[in-house]
Design an enzyme around this catalytic site. Structure first.
Site, short mmCIF file in Angstrom:
data_model
loop_
_atom_site.label_atom_id
_atom_site.label_comp_id
_atom_site.label_asym_id
_atom_site.label_seq_id
_atom_site.Cartn_x
_atom_site.Cartn_y
_atom_site.Cartn_z
N ASP A 271 0.82 -1.22 0.00
CA ASP A 271 0.00 0.00 0.00
C ASP A 271 0.85 1.27 0.00
OD1 ASP A 271 0.70 0.56 2.80
OD2 ASP A 271 -0.65 -1.10 3.26
N ASP B 208 7.97 -13.39 -4.02
CA ASP B 208 7.73 -13.92 -2.67
C ASP B 208 8.91 -13.51 -1.78
OD1 ASP B 208 7.68 -15.49 -0.41
OD2 ASP B 208 7.10 -17.31 -1.46
N GLY B 209 8.62 -12.86 -0.67
CA GLY B 209 9.68 -12.38 0.23
C GLY B 209 10.61 -13.49 0.69
N ASP C 3 6.34 -5.95 6.52
CA ASP C 3 5.00 -5.34 6.57
C ASP C 3 4.03 -6.32 5.90
OD1 ASP C 3 2.82 -3.73 6.63
OD2 ASP C 3 3.55 -2.29 5.15
N CYS C 4 3.91 -7.48 6.53
CA CYS C 4 3.16 -8.56 5.88
C CYS C 4 1.70 -8.57 6.34
CB CYS C 4 3.81 -9.90 6.21
SG CYS C 4 3.96 -10.19 7.98
N SER C 5 0.89 -9.37 5.60
CA SER C 5 -0.49 -9.58 6.02
C SER C 5 -0.50 -10.57 7.17
CB SER C 5 -1.34 -10.19 4.91
OG SER C 5 -0.84 -9.94 3.67
N ASP C 6 -1.69 -10.88 7.63
CA ASP C 6 -1.83 -11.89 8.67
C ASP C 6 -1.47 -13.26 8.08
OD1 ASP C 6 -3.00 -9.97 10.55
OD2 ASP C 6 -4.60 -9.91 9.08
N1 SPD Z 1 -4.54 -7.46 10.45
C1 SPD Z 1 -3.64 -6.50 9.95
C2 SPD Z 1 -2.28 -7.00 9.76
C3 SPD Z 1 -1.36 -5.92 9.40
C4 SPD Z 1 -0.68 -6.22 8.21
N2 SPD Z 1 0.00 -5.23 7.54
C5 SPD Z 1 -0.79 -4.15 7.13
C6 SPD Z 1 -0.29 -3.60 5.88
C7 SPD Z 1 -0.18 -2.15 5.98
N3 SPD Z 1 0.87 -1.67 5.20
#
Ligand code: SPD
Length: 288
Positions: free
Chosen positions: A87, A139-140, A158-161
């Protein structure tokens, strides 16, 4: 009643965390479902595979806390690696450090970047145009394997869950590679989930980093629209001396540029570990 307003929820066990707004994007990519919701209160909000990632209103609570404790710890920064961060918020905060010469942003899903550039302009803004940035769609976990030893000053995860394709970014193998490619005084920062709504993985992240790096520390603060509101970021390094003591010469101007982070906020947040997490980490009963 406005008919184009819908509720979108992130569901956790028997709780849900929802925003109401107008759906502007719902797209399935090779990796995940991407939703962008235009809301009145939070501005545009991004959800990946059912989990809120960022919103115009909330993002600084998250991005400033991932980036500044780590980068302000370094007196000189050349090379930075951002894993995820599609983002652009983490990138924007990094670019405040004028001495950085190169940033590799490694994002697995190009569509997150494309859609963020268009719909989350308040987050990434002009950062995408910075000459120091190199975007790598990869892929990191694979990326770090191909980097030479002692290369980056900072690695920001800065990964997702956790999910099928993001799980690797929480693994000890991945953290070991990060340690290998960090410079001697380098620092790793990762979002380390919520001690409430993602407690198991939160504890696993802290334990893994403690076992791999010489020193590590976790900071707790708020991201109001994430599940449970409380979030965490963990920092690790092989340089124990002066760990998380700010030394960068731009600190004052960076503090002034932030909406959330400052040195006092950081100091308090680094002490805010909930007792129940402490007990689990050290398996001791502090009620004795
Ligand atoms: N549940 C949110 C987990 C946070 C993950 N990263 C958010 C990306 C923002 N750059």
């Amino acid at each position: 009643m406005n008919n184009d307003q819908i509720w979108i929820d992130e569901n956790h066990k028997d709780s849900r965390y929802g925003l109401k707004g107008k759906l502007v994007v719902r797209k399935k990519t090779a990796y995940q479902e991407i939703i962008i919701l235009k809301t009145f209160e939070y501005g545009n909000a991004l959800m990946l595979d059912g989990c809120w990632m960022t919103s115009d209103r909330d993002e600084k609570y998250y991005h400033e806390c991932l980036v500044h404790p780590a980068l302000s710890n370094l007196s000189k920064i050349n090379t930075v690696l951002i894993i995820g961060g599609g983002d652009g918020g983490t990138l924007r905060e990094c670019l405040k450090y004028k001495d950085i010469t190169a940033i590799d942003l490694v994002e697995i899903d190009e569509e997150v970047i494309n859609l963020s550039k268009h719909f989350l302009k308040k987050v990434g803004g002009n950062s995408w145009l910075d000459k120091r940035l190199k975007i790598n769609i990869c892929d990191g976990c694979k990326w770090v394997k191909n980097i030479k030893n002692n290369y980056y000053d900072a690695i920001l995860i800065d990964c997702s869950d956790p999910s099928d394709f993001a799980n690797g970014l929480f693994s000890t193998d991945f953290y070991k590679e990060c340690k290998r490619i960090l410079k001697e005084k380098g620092i790793l920062a990762t979002q380390s989930e919520s001690p409430e709504s993602f407690k198991k993985i939160h504890i696993e992240i802290i334990q893994s980093l403690k076992s791999i790096f010489k020193t590590s520390s976790t900071m707790y603060a708020f991201v109001p629209f994430y599940p449970s509101g409380i979030w965490s970021w963990t920092f690790a390094s092989n340089n124990e001396k002066d760990f998380l003591i700010p030394k960068h010469n731009q600190i004052k101007s960076i503090e002034n540029s932030c909406d959330v982070w400052n040195l006092n906020y950081q100091e308090g947040a680094l002490k805010m570990i909930p007792n129940k997490i402490l007990k689990e980490l050290f398996k001791q009963n502090t009620n004795d």
